[in-house]
Scaffold this active site. Structure first.
Site, PDB file in Angstrom:
ATOM      1  N   PRO A 287     145.826  49.322   5.038  1.00 42.11           N
ATOM      2  CG  PRO A 287     144.045  48.201   4.057  1.00 42.11           C
ATOM      3  CD  PRO A 287     145.534  48.147   4.212  1.00 42.11           C
ATOM      4  CG  ASN A 288     140.767  51.156   6.977  1.00 43.96           C
ATOM      5  OD1 ASN A 288     140.346  52.208   6.518  1.00 43.96           O
ATOM      6  ND2 ASN A 288     140.450  49.979   6.465  1.00 43.96           N
TER       7      ASN A 288
ATOM      8  CB  SER B  33     143.120  42.518  16.899  1.00 43.66           C
ATOM      9  OG  SER B  33     143.071  42.181  15.522  1.00 43.66           O
TER      10      SER B  33
ATOM     11  CE1 TYR C 118     142.486  45.902  14.562  1.00 44.01           C
ATOM     12  CE2 TYR C 118     140.683  47.473  14.319  1.00 44.01           C
ATOM     13  CZ  TYR C 118     141.298  46.286  13.969  1.00 44.01           C
ATOM     14  OH  TYR C 118     140.724  45.479  13.025  1.00 44.01           O
TER      15      TYR C 118
ATOM     16  NE  ARG D  12     140.282  50.019  11.659  1.00 44.88           N
ATOM     17  CZ  ARG D  12     141.010  49.060  11.141  1.00 44.88           C
ATOM     18  NH1 ARG D  12     142.332  49.125  11.218  1.00 44.88           N
ATOM     19  NH2 ARG D  12     140.447  48.060  10.527  1.00 44.88           N
TER      20      ARG D  12
ATOM     21  CG  ASP E 248     151.950  36.654  -6.252  1.00 47.41           C
ATOM     22  OD1 ASP E 248     152.026  35.584  -5.602  1.00 47.41           O
ATOM     23  OD2 ASP E 248     151.213  36.795  -7.244  1.00 47.41           O
TER      24      ASP E 248
ATOM     25  NE  ARG F  34     138.908  41.541  15.401  1.00 51.28           N
ATOM     26  CZ  ARG F  34     139.218  42.581  14.612  1.00 51.28           C
ATOM     27  NH1 ARG F  34     140.483  42.772  14.261  1.00 51.28           N
ATOM     28  NH2 ARG F  34     138.292  43.408  14.208  1.00 51.28           N
TER      29      ARG F  34
ATOM     30  CB  ALA G 144     141.449  44.793   5.210  1.00 55.48           C
TER      31      ALA G 144
ATOM     32  CG  HIS H 139     147.676  40.585  12.173  1.00 57.02           C
ATOM     33  ND1 HIS H 139     147.241  41.313  11.094  1.00 57.02           N
ATOM     34  CD2 HIS H 139     148.237  39.470  11.676  1.00 57.02           C
ATOM     35  CE1 HIS H 139     147.505  40.642   9.985  1.00 57.02           C
ATOM     36  NE2 HIS H 139     148.120  39.524  10.307  1.00 57.02           N
TER      37      HIS H 139
ATOM     38  CG  ASN I  80     149.029  45.345  10.825  1.00 53.87           C
ATOM     39  OD1 ASN I  80     148.257  44.665  10.137  1.00 53.87           O
ATOM     40  ND2 ASN I  80     148.666  45.901  11.971  1.00 53.87           N
TER      41      ASN I  80
ATOM     42  CD  GLU J  24     150.568  37.612   8.748  1.00 49.70           C
ATOM     43  OE1 GLU J  24     151.180  36.596   8.313  1.00 49.70           O
ATOM     44  OE2 GLU J  24     149.337  37.666   8.837  1.00 49.70           O
TER      45      GLU J  24
HETATM   46  C1  DQA Z   1     144.683  43.957  11.755  1.00 45.00           C
HETATM   47  C2  DQA Z   1     143.647  42.816  11.678  1.00 45.00           C
HETATM   48  C3  DQA Z   1     142.939  42.816  10.343  1.00 45.00           C
HETATM   49  O1  DQA Z   1     141.991  41.753  10.294  1.00 45.00           O
HETATM   50  C4  DQA Z   1     142.199  44.121  10.159  1.00 45.00           C
HETATM   51  O2  DQA Z   1     141.601  44.160   8.869  1.00 45.00           O
HETATM   52  C5  DQA Z   1     143.047  45.317  10.385  1.00 45.00           C
HETATM   53  C6  DQA Z   1     144.046  45.291  11.451  1.00 45.00           C
HETATM   54  C7  DQA Z   1     145.320  44.056  13.150  1.00 45.00           C
HETATM   55  O3  DQA Z   1     146.352  44.728  13.254  1.00 45.00           O
HETATM   56  O4  DQA Z   1     144.799  43.509  14.120  1.00 45.00           O
HETATM   57  O5  DQA Z   1     142.852  46.357   9.754  1.00 45.00           O
HETATM   58  O6  DQA Z   1     145.708  43.671  10.823  1.00 45.00           O
END
Ligand code: DQA
Length: 151
Positions: free
Chosen positions: A11-12, A104, A24, A19, A89, A109, A79, A102, A76, A100
């Site tokens: 999400p997002n 950031s 990011y 954003r 799962d 953080r 949240a 990220h 990624n 995985e």
């Molecule tokens: C994120 C880090 C997460 O904590 C955050 O909710 C995101 C982006 C990152 O790519 O740094 O939406 O996954």
């Protein structure tokens, strides 16, 4: 094992570029997808790139990777990393390699970002390297998929 890699985004992440660019980066998700595709071609990987805002939809994308017998998933989960037993799962049900990513450094953080429900089912984790993290994940994926190939 298949050279197909699903790159899944939570999400997002569709808002990247506007954003919180100080956290990011300035690249949009379309920029990241373009970079991933260029990298994948050079590595001999096929890529399916997706982004979903809903938890169930992200779970369904993982199911699609399972059904497609993909060799790997770069994810990624945004949240949902910190909250989703369902994503944990679904990844557990996937046979291939999971990385995985990220953008950031979640460990530098807020405390609620320090816990990942995804890391226990990931083969590796990359955090804090911005969009380069996706490219590095694909490189690591290619190495591991070649190791697993019956050649
Ligand atoms: C994120 C880090 C997460 O904590 C955050 O909710 C995101 C982006 C990152 O790519 O740094 O939406 O996954």
């Amino acid at each position: 094992m298949s050279n197909l890699v699903y790159i899944l985004n939570g999400p997002n992440l569709n808002l990247l570029g506007t954003r919180e660019p100080e956290t990011y980066g300035a690249l949009t998700l379309a920029d990241i997808e373009r970079r991933c595709r260029e990298t994948a071609v050079g590595l001999g990987l096929a890529v399916e790139f997706r982004q979903k805002n809903g938890e169930g939809e992200l779970v369904e994308d993982i199911h699609d990777a399972i059904a497609a017998r993909a060799g790997g998933i770069v994810i990624n989960p945004a949240a949902y990393t910190h909250t989703s037993v369902a994503v944990h799962d679904a990844l557990r049900a996937f046979d291939g390699i999971v990385i995985e990513v990220h953008l950031s450094n979640v460990h530098a953080r807020e405390a609620f970002r320090h816990k990942s429900l995804v890391s226990p089912v990931a083969d590796g984790v990359i955090a804090g390297l911005g969009a380069d993290g996706y490219e590095l994940a694909l490189r690591a994926m290619a190495w591991r998929l070649i190791e697993h190939m019956d050649v």
